[in-house]
Design a protein around this motif. Structure first.
Motif, mmCIF file in Angstrom:
data_model
loop_
_atom_site.group_PDB
_atom_site.id
_atom_site.type_symbol
_atom_site.label_atom_id
_atom_site.label_comp_id
_atom_site.label_asym_id
_atom_site.label_seq_id
_atom_site.Cartn_x
_atom_site.Cartn_y
_atom_site.Cartn_z
ATOM 1 N N LEU A 113 1.109 -2.895 3.458
ATOM 2 C CA LEU A 113 1.145 -2.916 4.915
ATOM 3 C C LEU A 113 0.890 -4.336 5.399
ATOM 4 O O LEU A 113 -0.103 -4.964 5.020
ATOM 5 N N ALA A 114 1.779 -4.836 6.243
ATOM 6 C CA ALA A 114 1.663 -6.195 6.770
ATOM 7 C C ALA A 114 1.694 -6.164 8.294
ATOM 8 O O ALA A 114 2.183 -5.204 8.895
ATOM 9 N N GLY A 140 -7.316 7.314 -2.599
ATOM 10 C CA GLY A 140 -7.692 7.262 -1.200
ATOM 11 C C GLY A 140 -8.428 6.007 -0.796
ATOM 12 O O GLY A 140 -8.694 5.811 0.393
ATOM 13 N N ALA A 141 -8.759 5.133 -1.770
ATOM 14 C CA ALA A 141 -9.479 3.909 -1.441
ATOM 15 C C ALA A 141 -8.576 2.961 -0.647
ATOM 16 O O ALA A 141 -7.409 2.761 -0.989
ATOM 17 N N LEU A 142 -9.130 2.371 0.427
ATOM 18 C CA LEU A 142 -8.408 1.421 1.272
ATOM 19 C C LEU A 142 -8.842 0.010 0.887
ATOM 20 O O LEU A 142 -10.042 -0.290 0.851
ATOM 21 N N GLY A 143 -7.867 -0.855 0.588
ATOM 22 C CA GLY A 143 -8.187 -2.196 0.140
ATOM 23 C C GLY A 143 -7.393 -3.261 0.865
ATOM 24 O O GLY A 143 -6.393 -2.979 1.545
ATOM 25 N N LEU A 144 -7.847 -4.508 0.718
ATOM 26 C CA LEU A 144 -7.185 -5.678 1.275
ATOM 27 C C LEU A 144 -6.932 -6.676 0.156
ATOM 28 O O LEU A 144 -7.761 -6.852 -0.738
ATOM 29 N N ALA A 145 -5.782 -7.344 0.209
ATOM 30 C CA ALA A 145 -5.462 -8.407 -0.744
ATOM 31 C C ALA A 145 -4.346 -9.254 -0.148
ATOM 32 O O ALA A 145 -3.353 -8.711 0.351
ATOM 33 N N SER A 201 -2.750 -4.771 3.637
ATOM 34 C CA SER A 201 -3.631 -3.625 3.464
ATOM 35 C C SER A 201 -2.902 -2.621 2.583
ATOM 36 O O SER A 201 -1.663 -2.557 2.595
ATOM 37 N N GLY A 202 -3.663 -1.808 1.849
ATOM 38 C CA GLY A 202 -3.034 -0.796 1.006
ATOM 39 C C GLY A 202 -4.013 0.298 0.653
ATOM 40 O O GLY A 202 -5.230 0.079 0.606
ATOM 41 N N GLY A 236 -7.341 -1.750 -10.433
ATOM 42 C CA GLY A 236 -6.857 -2.566 -9.320
ATOM 43 C C GLY A 236 -7.815 -3.690 -8.986
ATOM 44 O O GLY A 236 -9.015 -3.627 -9.289
ATOM 45 N N GLY A 237 -7.280 -4.717 -8.344
ATOM 46 C CA GLY A 237 -8.073 -5.889 -8.010
ATOM 47 C C GLY A 237 -8.235 -6.134 -6.528
ATOM 48 O O GLY A 237 -8.681 -7.213 -6.125
ATOM 49 N N TRP A 238 -7.901 -5.150 -5.677
ATOM 50 C CA TRP A 238 -8.008 -5.345 -4.232
ATOM 51 C C TRP A 238 -9.466 -5.190 -3.789
ATOM 52 O O TRP A 238 -10.266 -4.507 -4.439
#
Length: 530
Positions: free
Chosen positions: A128-129, A150-155, A159-160, A168-170
């Motif tokens: 998501l951008a 279901g975990a929400l992350g940023l990288a 967003s994803g 994962g590494g976010w």
């Protein structure tokens, strides 16, 4: 536009912006150039996988240069609201890094209107951008081995939401109970390219969305009989076939047998076409025949024992053999390699998901791993050929503590590493960690690989055999269930002729890399040839 080598059957097209990447993906999809197998769009790159005997990188490069310019031809989808509990373990440190309070970071994340740029990493994982989110978020130095669904992350700029439990590494900032991926839905992926997304805060207990168990049944309409019952499945036994190519648009990788050659041999030995067979990781399977059967076991060498009327008979690997109703087959631990393949003549595989019966352990697509009491069916309608001749046992496969050498091809991000790192990659041995699995081999070297470029790499497409290097400098060699995209630079990739061998390397082995092709970007002159 720059063209970077990935392997003998793939390359990356590097572009200035995300908009340019998506526009090229749409144009190339519409052009339908001969020989292209798959396109994997990412933040600034487009991975092109092709069939080498139908085309080559130079021809495709020229064709891409000649494509008419055009914008994104994506249909607009409705706004999707996703409730999120902002309780991620990285949230406080990330807010401090950005010079914000936790509340300020959360409020800004909610106020932004996000749009799905592309999918990758795993089925249902949407990148998501938004132009209203100017922050570049660094990935973790060492990826987590497991992030819950279901975990929400940023990288980076994205967003994803993780659709399944996976590595994962976010940076994790929250979680949601919404299912990002549900194979039972008409459109399995909740978030499709072009959809707009808004996050809404919720409170309460921790919510985790786990995939439901897939029911393994024989396809309807076939006269099937219970041919075999699993007594003990061993460490991990899954159905595998050639995989599901061509599903990158929904974030689904190819997957399939870790050792394609051994899977095909097993089917040939019993006279089957290329149908699903059992991939047995590490040995240890025991099963009982419910009728007369013809079987074969290939791949990682194991002790095979037929138990009939209280007597034990030794069987040979890589050779068809018969069982009668009531007989038991005992498969011992793998002496070398990792995976053995059990094929049954006339087998009735479980129902396909997205065109394949292969179990993708990262995506959780395909039939569930086999368990004690599970039934395997055969069908008299299954076409079979004559039983094949015996093959040479695969005693050349590596065992723990031995060293195996893999041929590699440099690129696409070789130039992100120092000369010392390139020398270390091929000069020192790399130990295979116990954390390795169908997704990839985690490698540990005495000296880590140092990068000469330290900026964040926008997520880009990856391939089977890619050697990705996180910030820790300890590489990960991607196997069949690898993510479609990744945010760490790929220094090289295992050559196609050694992909099956890479899939058979057990933990405890030492790996050495032999460079057979140095890093050379596709020359601009070749791209302009007529």
């Amino acid at each position: 536009m720059r063209f970077l080598p990935v392997n003998t059957d793939s390359f990356l097209v590097e572009l200035p912006t995300l908009h340019d990447t998506l526009a090229l993906h749409d144009a190339l999809s519409a052009a339908i150039l001969p020989g292209i197998e798959e396109l994997v769009p990412a933040a600034r790159t487009l991975l092109v996988r092709f069939t080498p005997w139908l085309t080559d990188a130079a021809a495709l490069c020229r064709a891409i240069r000649l494509l008419p310019p055009g914008g994104e031809g994506r249909r607009q989808l409705p706004l999707i609201t996703i409730p999120v509990c902002y309780d991620g373990e990285d949230l406080p440190a990330l807010a401090g890094l950005l010079g914000l309070t936790v509340n300020q970071l959360v409020e800004h994340h909610q106020s932004v209107r996000w749009k799905v740029a592309f999918t990758g990493f795993a089925p249902g994982f949407a990148y998501l951008a938004s132009p209203d989110w100017p922050k570049e978020i660094p990935r973790r130095t060492t990826p987590r081995t497991r992030i819950p669904a279901g975990a929400l992350g940023l990288a980076g700029e994205f967003s994803g939401i993780y659709p399944q439990a996976s590595p994962g590494g976010w940076q994790l900032i929250g979680h949601t109970a919404e299912k990002m991926w549900d194979i039972a839905r008409q459109q399995p992926a909740l978030l499709q390219p072009g959809a707009e997304v808004r996050f809404m805060p919720v409170s309460g207990q921790r919510l985790v969305s786990l995939p439901g168990a897939a029911e393994v049944v024989c396809p309807t309409g076939q006269a099937a009989t219970g041919a075999m019952t699993i007594i003990t499945p061993g460490l991990l036994t899954t159905w595998q076939d050639a995989g599901r190519p061509g599903r990158a648009a929904m974030g689904v990788g190819v997957s399939g047998a870790r050792d394609n050659g051994a899977w095909r041999r097993a089917n040939r030995l019993v006279g089957n076409p290329d149908v699903a067979a059992l991939e047995i990781t590490g040995g240890g399977l025991r099963a009982r025949a419910g009728q007369d059967l013809v079987l074969a076991v290939t791949g990682a060498p194991c002790a095979l024992t037929l138990v009939a009327e209280g007597q034990h008979f030794a069987l040979n690997m890589e050779q068809a053999f018969a069982m009668q109703a009531g007989d038991e087959l005992h498969i011992g631990p793998a002496r070398r390699g990792v995976c053995s393949y059990l094929a049954i003549r006339g087998v009735c595989p479980p129902p396909e998901q997205l065109g394949s019966a292969a179990r993708d352990t990262l995506a959780a697509v395909g039939p569930e791993p086999l368990t004690a009491g599970g039934q395997i069916f055969t069908s008299p309608q299954q076409a079979c050929e004559a039983v094949g001749p015996a093959q040479t046992p695969a005693d050349w496969l590596p065992a723990a503590a031995e060293t195996v050498t893999l041929d590699i091809i440099a690129g696409p991000r070789t130039d992100w590493f120092s000369e010392e790192a390139l020398s270390l990659l091929t000069s020192q041995p790399w130990a295979v960690s116990e954390q390795s699995n169908r997704i990839g081999l985690r490698l540990n070297g005495e000296q880590p690989l140092a990068r000469s470029q330290h900026q964040e790499l926008p997520s880009e497409g990856t391939c089977m055999g890619a050697i990705q290097v996180p910030a820790s400098g300890q590489p990960v060699l991607f196997l069949r269930d690898h993510p479609l995209t990744g945010g760490y630079p790929v220094i090289a990739a295992v050559a196609p002729h050694h992909r099956d061998l890479a899939g058979q390397i057990p933990p405890g082995c030492l790996v050495r890399f032999h460079l057979i092709s140095s890093f050379t970007p596709v020359p601009e002159s070749k791209c302009h040839e007529e």
